[in-house]
Scaffold this active site. Structure first.
Site, mmCIF file in Angstrom:
data_model
loop_
_atom_site.group_PDB
_atom_site.id
_atom_site.type_symbol
_atom_site.label_atom_id
_atom_site.label_comp_id
_atom_site.label_asym_id
_atom_site.label_seq_id
_atom_site.Cartn_x
_atom_site.Cartn_y
_atom_site.Cartn_z
ATOM 1 N N ALA A 164 22.604 2.816 -5.747
ATOM 2 C CA ALA A 164 22.157 2.045 -7.077
ATOM 3 C C ALA A 164 21.394 1.963 -7.141
ATOM 4 C CB ALA A 164 23.681 1.784 -7.647
ATOM 5 N N GLY A 205 25.669 3.777 -4.172
ATOM 6 C CA GLY A 205 25.814 4.592 -4.777
ATOM 7 C C GLY A 205 25.741 6.139 -4.388
ATOM 8 N N GLU A 219 28.905 6.832 -2.525
ATOM 9 C CA GLU A 219 29.458 7.357 -3.186
ATOM 10 C C GLU A 219 29.012 8.311 -4.649
ATOM 11 O OE1 GLU A 219 28.637 3.208 -5.347
ATOM 12 O OE2 GLU A 219 31.270 3.026 -4.868
ATOM 13 N N GLU A 244 26.290 -2.610 -0.204
ATOM 14 C CA GLU A 244 26.764 -3.688 -1.010
ATOM 15 C C GLU A 244 27.190 -4.911 -0.748
ATOM 16 O OE1 GLU A 244 28.061 -0.989 -1.083
ATOM 17 O OE2 GLU A 244 27.721 0.436 -2.774
HETATM 18 N N1 COA Z 1 16.943 0.430 -5.313
HETATM 19 C C1 COA Z 1 15.826 0.404 -5.375
HETATM 20 N N2 COA Z 1 14.711 1.136 -5.455
HETATM 21 C C2 COA Z 1 14.488 1.814 -4.288
HETATM 22 C C3 COA Z 1 16.073 1.824 -3.509
HETATM 23 C C4 COA Z 1 17.195 0.831 -4.171
HETATM 24 N N3 COA Z 1 18.964 1.419 -3.606
HETATM 25 N N4 COA Z 1 16.720 2.139 -1.793
HETATM 26 C C5 COA Z 1 14.940 2.428 -1.448
HETATM 27 N N5 COA Z 1 13.843 2.010 -2.773
HETATM 28 C C6 COA Z 1 13.013 2.021 -3.095
HETATM 29 C C7 COA Z 1 12.289 1.129 -2.449
HETATM 30 O O1 COA Z 1 12.465 -0.402 -3.198
HETATM 31 C C8 COA Z 1 10.594 1.522 -2.348
HETATM 32 O O2 COA Z 1 10.258 1.289 -3.145
HETATM 33 P P1 COA Z 1 8.282 0.905 -3.441
HETATM 34 O O3 COA Z 1 8.164 1.170 -2.193
HETATM 35 O O4 COA Z 1 8.068 0.527 -4.794
HETATM 36 O O5 COA Z 1 8.889 -0.575 -2.367
HETATM 37 C C9 COA Z 1 11.139 2.360 -1.503
HETATM 38 O O6 COA Z 1 12.083 2.999 -2.612
HETATM 39 C C10 COA Z 1 10.803 3.373 -0.395
HETATM 40 O O7 COA Z 1 11.837 2.094 0.118
HETATM 41 P P2 COA Z 1 11.761 1.217 1.761
HETATM 42 O O8 COA Z 1 12.787 0.469 1.986
HETATM 43 O O9 COA Z 1 10.302 0.714 1.570
HETATM 44 O O10 COA Z 1 11.753 2.457 3.030
HETATM 45 P P3 COA Z 1 12.553 1.745 4.337
HETATM 46 O O11 COA Z 1 13.152 3.580 5.461
HETATM 47 O O12 COA Z 1 11.607 0.914 4.898
HETATM 48 O O13 COA Z 1 13.784 1.712 4.189
HETATM 49 C C11 COA Z 1 15.908 1.789 3.403
HETATM 50 C C12 COA Z 1 15.117 3.225 3.870
HETATM 51 C C13 COA Z 1 17.217 3.431 2.739
HETATM 52 C C14 COA Z 1 16.650 1.225 4.750
HETATM 53 C C15 COA Z 1 16.048 1.060 2.252
HETATM 54 O O14 COA Z 1 15.166 1.829 0.897
HETATM 55 C C16 COA Z 1 17.543 0.367 2.009
HETATM 56 O O15 COA Z 1 17.990 -0.661 2.095
HETATM 57 N N6 COA Z 1 17.631 1.318 0.700
HETATM 58 C C17 COA Z 1 18.424 0.375 0.164
HETATM 59 C C18 COA Z 1 19.988 0.405 0.396
HETATM 60 C C19 COA Z 1 21.285 0.034 -0.506
HETATM 61 O O16 COA Z 1 21.252 -1.205 -0.153
HETATM 62 N N7 COA Z 1 21.983 0.754 -1.088
HETATM 63 C C20 COA Z 1 23.196 -0.076 -1.968
HETATM 64 C C21 COA Z 1 22.649 -0.104 -3.197
HETATM 65 S S1 COA Z 1 24.220 -1.018 -4.116
#
Ligand code: COA
Length: 260
Positions: A66, A112, A115, A135
């Protein structure tokens, strides 16, 4: 259908929905959830569409969760509404569609994203995919059905471990645990999913919808799945598809199901 955050196409009875926010790793914001609802609803109502595949754009992510930026400031009421609305509009909606939906998990499927994949009728993954429900690392819990569907797929102990460690599992572990059915190289994922869809669409769409309903019934509170199965079995006898399927068998030819 024109959308901002998703792409849809259809070919030979198979529709493909691609979640298309690659700069945000296809994170599900409110608008994307609404667009997905509209696309699934329209494709389910389209008699030409007999199976749907959902995937993420780019090579990195299916859906990274999400959209955290969108709910970071929410209070208790807003949080509850977010989960309830999302479950009704997308996750329960997809699970209960009569048209079969396959998730082609092509990278990160987190929160999400996992999910959504779990709400689909089954999942195939690319070998680089990583899946998890992170989460609790954000101070919240899965709210789009993750605490319910993950134990159904992998068992309670494994689900508990995944949810409370907030860790990710590899595609191979996900397959060994029953979370995904197949793992293939990323370049082959969509063709592989389409190959399975091509087998599905040879069958009676009405019988498929009744089968999905009956399987789902066993996971619903207060519903006796065996009774749903008996009723759905009986219902099938009243369809043109049943007449065509049985007649074609006896005439030693392939059935051409009217879907009625
Ligand atoms: N919501 C909003 N933005 C998200 C996102 C999310 N769930 N997951 C990734 N993004 C965005 C990042 O903020 C970043 O945006 P920016 O370039 O404007 O800063 C972009 O997507 C790329 O992500 P980034 O974190 O730079 O990539 P990465 O390769 O370093 O890491 C992940 C990849 C998937 C490990 C990391 O993005 C992450 O942990 N995301 C969140 C996962 C999460 O907790 N999901 C559950 C949500 S309830």
């Amino acid at each position: 259908m024109t959308f901002e955050n998703i792409l849809t196409e259809k070919e030979n009875g198979i529709a493909l929905i691609t979640i298309n926010r690659p700069a945000k790793l296809n994170a599900l914001n409110k608008q994307t959830i609404a667009e997905l609802h509209d696309a699934f609803k329209a494709l389910d109502a389209d008699a030409d569409v007999k199976a749907i595949i959902v995937t993420g754009s780019g090579e990195k992510a299916f859906v990274a969760g999400a959209d955290i930026a969108e709910f970071a400031h929410f209070d208790v009421k807003e949080g509850e509404h977010l989960a309830a609305q999302g479950q009704a509009m997308l996750f329960d909606f997809v699970q209960n569609l009569g048209t079969p939906v396959i998730a082609a998990v092509n990278g990160f499927a987190l929160g999400g994203g996992l999910e959504l994949a779990m709400a689909c009728h089954f999942r195939v993954a690319s070998d680089n995919a990583k899946m998890g429900l992170p989460e609790v690392s954000l101070g919240v819990i899965p709210g789009y059905g993750g605490t319910q569907r993950l134990p159904q797929l992998v068992g309670k102990g494994r689900a508990m471990e995944m949810i409370i460690t907030a860790g990710m599992v590899s595609a191979d572990d996900a397959k060994a645990w029953g979370l995904v059915n197949h793992v293939v190289p990323q370049a082959e994922l969509l063709d592989f999913a389409k190959g399975i869809a091509a087998k599905i669409i040879k069958n009676s769409p009405i019988a498929i919808a009744l089968a999905i309903k009956s399987v789902n019934a066993g996971f619903e509170d207060g519903v006796n799945g065996y009774i749903t199965e008996i009723r759905s079995f009986g219902e099938a006898f009243g369809t043109e598809d049943f007449k065509e399927g049985t007649t074609a068998f006896m005439e030693k030819r392939k059935a051409a199901f009217p879907g009625k």
